[in-house]
Structure formats: C-alpha cells, structure tokens
Enzyme design. Structure first.
Site, short mmCIF file in Angstrom:
data_model
loop_
_atom_site.label_atom_id
_atom_site.label_comp_id
_atom_site.label_asym_id
_atom_site.label_seq_id
_atom_site.Cartn_x
_atom_site.Cartn_y
_atom_site.Cartn_z
CG HIS A 145 -2.38 1.17 1.67
ND1 HIS A 145 -1.30 1.75 2.15
CD2 HIS A 145 -2.81 1.18 0.80
CE1 HIS A 145 -2.31 3.01 1.66
NE2 HIS A 145 -3.06 2.85 1.04
CB CYS A 188 -1.59 -3.57 -15.28
SG CYS A 188 -2.82 -5.37 -14.99
#
Ligand code: PEP
Ligand code: MG
Length: 769
Positions: free
Chosen positions: A410, A721
């Site tokens: 994160h 991606c």
C-alpha cells in the site's frame, strides 16, 4: 443579436460566446487562418429558454438527488426533451439560417462552447456535442442538441457534485465552415518543457480527433526555430484515421496500407505551419499549443491555448528526479546523483526505494490509532505500514518510510501515485528514528540519512548538462503506454503524464478506505451507498482521463486485508491468502456483492462514461469468465457493447488462453506480480524467498509469449499492468512480441514511453536492413 461572426468577437467576450468561440474570434481578429464561423450566443440560449417559458420546468426537472440513478436518468431525459421539443422563436431561426446562407450554404460543423469558465467543458457539455457535416435542414436541431448537452446525466451529476447552480451555466454554439481535413494534428510553438525555441508538430491523416483523443500515434517533427532546421522526423505507423461519416459523425477507419508508414507533412508544409504558429505565439506573447488542419492545401487553425507545462526557469525541469534546490520542510525533488554535500552522518537505515525523489523533513511516527493531524506539510511519515485512512496525511507529507512492505505494498503504490518519495521495508524505522528529528530520505536508493542534505550550488550541477529523457514532450509510440492508478486522488496527476489511458484502476483502496468489509458496509449503509462509493471513486478517474480508456478491475483484495477492517471477523482466516479467497473466486462465490460492483459499472455507463472498461482479476479458466459474463448480463451490462477483459495472472489462465479468447473478451492484461508468484511458487509477500521473485524468468516469459501469440490470432488486445511493466527488459520483450499496451506506475510512464519508442525504432530499422 442571436448570432455574431468571429471577427466581431475577442477574448473579452467569453461570457457571451464561451471559451472556444472567444479564442477563435481572437485568432480571426489577428488575421490568422481560422475557418469562418458564426456563434449562436449564450444570450440566445438564455432567451430561448426564457421566452418559451421552459426555464422554470427545466431547472425544476434537474433539481434531483443525483445519487438516485433512476431520478437522474429521468431528469436528464425530461430536460433534454424540453429543449429538443420546443420550437425556436422565428426571429432566431431566421437569423441562424441567414447567417448559414451567408457562409456559403455548405455543410457546417456545429460545436458547443460553454461559458462557465471554471468548469472543464468536457465535463458538462460532454464530448458528443460536436456535429460535423450538418446541412441547412438539420442546423436548428443540431444547435438545440448542443444546448441539450448541458443536461446529460453526466453534466447534471457533475454540477450537483461540484455545487454549481444549473441556472448559472449558459452555452453558446459555434457554427463553422467544415474543414474536411486531409491531415491534421497539434503543434507546440515552443518547447513544452523548457519554453525554448523548438517547435514540435504532431501530424496524422484525416480529422484531428484521432490525434487529440490518442487513437493514433502521429508522426512527430522537431524544428529548431532559430535556424529553421527540421531536426528530427519520426514517421509513425498510423493504423487509424478519423473521417466524416455519412451521418455527420466522426468515424474511425483503417488507414490504407500504402499510407500507414508514409510521412504526413512535407518540409514545405512544416514551414508553413511553423510560420502560422509563430504568428499565434507573437499574438499572445506566450508559447501556444495549437490544433491545426490542412484542407485543399491550405493550413487552418482550429484552436489555440497557452502551453501550461513550461517550467519556471528558476526551478527544475519538472520531474521528481531532477535537480531542485529547496529548503528543508518544503517538498523537494533533489537530483539523485547530483552534487550533494552531506551535513549528516552515514546512512542510518535502508530499505526498498519505492517512490523516487530525495527529500528532507521532520520525522512523525504514526500508527493507525495516532492522530494523523500531527503530520504537517513537509513532514516525513514513519509507520510500520500505511493504511488507506492515512492517505490525506500522506498527501501532506514530504516523504514516507515504513518498516514493512515491498514494491507492491500500500505505502509503495500510494506514495508513487502521490509523487511522494518513499522507502518501504526499512524494518525497524519506527524503532530507530525519533519523533521530531530531521532526516533525508532517498526514494531511488532506498536510504534514510540523519540530518539535512543540501545541494551544492556548484558549477558541477550546471555542467551536468540537460537531464535526458524526462522532457514534457510525449514520445510518440505505436504501442500504447498507459498508467496504473490505485487511488482516485492520483487521477489528475496520472492524466497529466499524457498516458494513453489507465491500464489498471484498482478499486480495493476505495473499499478499504471505508474501513469496512463490503458486507459490513452494506449492512451499515445499504446497497446504494456501496455502489455510490465505487461510482464516486471510479468517476473521478474516468473524468480526468475522458475520453481515454480506463480499465477498472473488480475487487481483488486477499482475505487478510479484509480481516483488518470492521466486519473482518466474518472473513475467512486463511493459511495462505495469496492462494485463497480473492479475485474472481470470491466474487463468484458472493454473487450478491459482486453484482453491486457490476451495478456501479452500469451506473457509470449511464452517466456517459463510455471510456470505462471492465476487467476481471485472477481468473483460472474460461468457466470463471462465462460465469462472470452471465452476472454482467443479469445487471444489464451488454458484453457486446462494452469493452471488457481479464487479467492473466495464473499459469492456468495462460494455458487456457484459446478458450478464454472465445469467451468474448476484448483484452487481456498480464498481472505479472501474481503470474510470477504462481509460476515460480514464490509468495510475493514472503521476504524469505524474495530473491527468487523474478518476473523475467524464462518460464514467466514463455507463458506471456504464448498468450500474446494466441490473442493476436483472435484479435484480442494484450497488455501488462504488473509492476514489471516499469522494467526496461520487460518492455523490450513485450514490444518485440507485439503487445498492444503497457501500463506502468505513474513515475515510470515517461521512461517507458521512451523505452517503447527506442525498441519500436530498432524493430523498424531491422525490418528495412
Ligand atoms: C498483478 O498481479 O501483477 C497485478 C497488477 O495485480 P495486483 O498487484 O493488484 O495483484
Ligand atoms: Mg494481481
């Protein structure tokens, strides 16, 4: 007067004629070659709705709760109906037709020109408000359609969300001679990064929409304005062009084979364009970004705006990696490798440099329970790990250091997207660093040093020469270069990279930042609120990129992340969450929750975000996809009408690619973070085997090669991606194999564009040798 000719209009008439028309008037007044046009003024629109008495019912109709999708759809329909079905007063009609006849009784282009300066017109006038090839018979109807474009669902929603009164926005309409361009493009009259005397022209066949929307990679010409020399000519493979369709709309067509690799502009045309560009720049006394077209051998100007990307000559060239001298406490981006003088001790800590840049600031140790308000502008956040509720503080911070996490954690993802330098996985940063002390963090090298590091104001820096490959000019590539986005707050920044779209928008952060699991959220706030939460997050990204495509992935968070949230006690406790209840498996097991996500997509389509594409994560085989497709259909999504696809992240999906293509998908995207972990049996979160995590392993590449080959046969687009999209070796491999697009993180977009261009040029050279 209901109408005004361009030569009666100047920059000061913005309120009466809208931004587009005011700018065209200004250029016409300066004697520049603008196709002739008249403007149906904003007053005309206003008097139309007032004189016919539809103003009150109109504003009443749109006074709805725009979060109620049913009400919003009805409001838009009612408002548009009122405008479209009310006759224009005879005086307006006569004046419009007389002006039309005066222009030469030929088909025209009709475009809206909105007057609320502080709203981007794309946001509320929509992109559909340009009509080409309009005949005399259709003129009035098209003008009314432009007026009605003020009341699309998307426009109403946007104004409500931004607290703009519906009755404070007016609209003018430009009726312009058609320029049925043979070639068109854009031109920067000066260097868009330095402002220096270098002009850059992009050119493609047909109408300019193909260049502006990014549908085609245009030719690129670089001209030294001081000597008039054409320094660089890059001829692109121009696969598509925009032309006028029979009904007046712009349609995309394949470029005839013999013209695909033909150079668009001759030297002479370049010099003619340059001359016009210089006159525009002189007129405004500032560098311009110009849209142009060539029609029957003549150059025309279609639009001109000041270039906004030119850097302050005192400052840096703009990239987070480039030299910049800043006092401690302010955001800085001091050059890596630049001449530095250390006032500090040796390196105190090291970890993984996960977001580039070198910054100094005061340490603020925070944990989830801490009051994040103590983080002030320019501080350095030090935490065990960041969480979604820390994002506002992360935005204020100068840098971020975490004990835990890798490149895909994160903290790493969010800091990269926010452009805040970060070092993650620094192990005991929260123990070793003291609250209030000053440190210097290097997000490239992954180091943290004590004290302030100041850049030397030595000659060395000047001698270092221009920073290469970070110019604001987007290199033109045949392979699309997109960008990944994980937090809606990063949308504008991501869009400003000039990326060709979003290759992966993760919605996990939108859900995790509510601090509740999906089921707890629905329990507490209801299904509608959950759908809204997703619509709102995706909408801001789709808006920032419109009309560039945005690939939105349905939920893929492992159960251990959900377990930390309210309601997490109801989540399964898994021995290895990476192999467990996540991605499409979880979604198919919880069709009720999954359908809420799908409803969010349906709602976005209704709002006009036809650039949203749907992507399914962690599929195993075609069976997964067919089950998901059936659920899409159940909520009203037409898979034939929408672009949708899947992530290829498991060896099983790579080996089932033939069947997967036959399930009707439009694209696949390699999630190499997962594909690598599952192919090599290396848990991506397990530090003990981190040295074995290799996305370039021949086994991983072989799977990708097979998938690209099969997809090409089935006309299915391919993309990447995963984190490896930022690696030059991966880019080389994929471009060689013929991948359709590459989607790296924000900070790597420009480098990847250059790398792609380099490989494409090599391939081109090899093919002619
Ligand atoms: C991937 O697996 O490469 C990917 C992009 O998805 P995520 O990192 O979100 O699992
Ligand atoms: Mg993944």
């Amino acid at each position: 007067m209901p109408t005004l000719w361009l030569d009666e209009i100047g920059a000061d008439d913005l309120e009466r004629v809208g931004g587009k028309a005011a700018s065209l008037g200004e250029l016409t007044g300066a004697g520049l070659p603008v196709p002739s046009a008249f403007v149906v003024t904003a007053d005309t629109y206003r008097s139309f709705i007032e004189a016919t008495g539809i103003d009150e019912p109109l504003f009443e109709a749109v006074d709805v709760d725009s979060d109620d999708s049913q009400a919003l759809a009805e409001a838009a329909e009612r408002a548009q109906e009122l405008i479209l079905e009310t006759d224009t007063p005879p005086s307006v009609r006569e004046d419009l037709l007389a002006a039309y006849d005066e222009m030469g009784d030929e088909d025209v282009a009709v475009r809206s020109s909105a007057t609320a300066e502080d709203l981007p017109d794309a946001s509320f006038a929509g992109q559909q408000d340009t009509y080409l090839n309009v005949s005399r018979t259709d003129l009035l109807q098209r003008v009314k359609e432009c007026w009605a474009s003020l009341f699309t669902q998307r426009a109403i929603y946007y104004r409500n969300e931004n607290d703009f009164a519906h009755d404070a926005v007016d609209i003018a309409v430009v009726v312009q001679q058609m320029v049925d361009a043979e070639k068109s493009g854009v031109m920067f009259t000066s260097h868009p990064s330095t402002g220096g005397p270098t002009a850059i022209i992009e050119a493609a066949w047909g109408l300019g929409e193909a260049v502006v929307s990014g549908a085609v990679s245009p030719d690129n010409y670089i001209i030294d304005r001081e000597t008039g020399t054409i320094d660089e000519v890059t001829v692109a493979d121009k696969k598509v062009m925009c032309v006028r369709g029979e009904d007046g709309e712009t349609i995309e067509r394949s470029v005839p084979e013999e013209k695909r690799n033909e150079r668009v502009l001759s030297d002479e045309e370049i010099h003619r364009l340059l001359e016009v560009g210089e006159r525009v720049e002189d007129h405004y006394d500032t560098p311009q970004d110009v849209e142009w077209a060539v029609y029957e051998g003549e150059v025309y100007l279609l639009q001109s705006r000041p270039i906004t990307t030119i850097d302050d000559p005192e400052g840096s060239a703009g990239s987070a990696n480039e030299a910049e001298s800043q006092p401690p406490g302010a955001k800085s981006g001091v050059a890596d490798g630049g001449a530095m003088e250390s006032q500090s001790d040796a390196v105190r800590l090291s970890g993984i440099g996960s977001a580039p840049g070198r910054v100094t600031g005061v340490v603020r140790i925070v944990d989830k329970l801490d009051n994040l308000d103590k983080v002030e502008d320019g501080d350095i956040i030090v935490a065990e790990m960041t969480t979604p509720d820390m994002v506002p503080a992360m935005k204020r911070a100068n840098g971020i250091i975490t004990d835990e996490g890798g490149m895909t954690s994160h903290a790493a993802i969010v800091s990269r997207e926010l452009g805040v330098p970060a070092v993650v996985g620094a192990e005991d940063a929260t123990q070793k660093l003291r609250d209030g002390e000053t440190v210097t963090l290097d997000g490239d090298k992954g180091t943290v040093e004590k004290g302030t590091k100041v850049p030397e104001t030595s000659d060395e820096q000047e001698d270092a020469g221009p920073v290469e490959a970070h110019s604001a000019v987007k290199p033109m590539t045949g392979t699309e270069v997109k960008v990944n986005v994980s937090i809606p707050e990063a949308a504008e920044r991501a869009a400003a990279t000039g990326a060709d779209g979003v290759g992966l928008l993760r919605i996990e952060h939108m859900i995790l930042s509510t601090d509740k699991t999906p089921s707890r959220y629905v329990e507490d706030h209801g299904e509608r609120a959950y759908v809204d939460e997703i619509v709102e997050g995706v909408r801001s990204v789709a808006e920032a990129f419109y009309p560039r495509p945005v690939r939105v992935r349905t939920l893929d968070a492992p159960s251990d992340e959900f377990r930390q949230l309210q309601g997490g006690e109801d989540e399964p406790s898994e021995h290895n969450p990476m192999l467990g209840y996540r991605g499409i498996r979880r979604s198919l097991d919880r069709p009720g929750e999954f359908k809420l996500e799908l409803r969010a997509f349906e709602r976005l389509y209704d709002l006009g975000y036809d650039n949203v594409e749907l992507m399914l994560p962690l599929v195993t085989d075609a069976e997964d996809i067919l089950r998901a497709k059936a659920l899409m259909q159940e909520v009203g999504i037409d898979p034939e009408k929408r672009d949708w696809g899947v992530m290829v992240e498991t060896p099983a999906s790579a080996l089932s690619i033939e069947d997967i293509c036959e399930a009707g998908i439009d694209f696949v995207s390699f999630g190499t973070n997962d594909l690598t972990q599952y192919t090599l049996a290396v848990d991506r979160n397990n530090g003990n085997v981190a040295d074995r995590f290799d996305e370039l392993h021949p086994a991983v590449l072989e799977l990708m090669r097979q998938v690209i080959g099969t997809c090409r046969e089935h006309d299915v687009a391919t993309s990447i991606c995963g984190q490896a999209a930022s690696k030059p070796q991966m880019v080389d491999f994929l471009v060689d194999e013929g991948v359709t697009s590459i989607s790296p993180n924000i900070d790597a977009v420009r480098d990847v564009q250059h790398e792609v261009k380099r490989v494409e040029q090599r391939l081109l050279l090899e093919s002619v040798r």
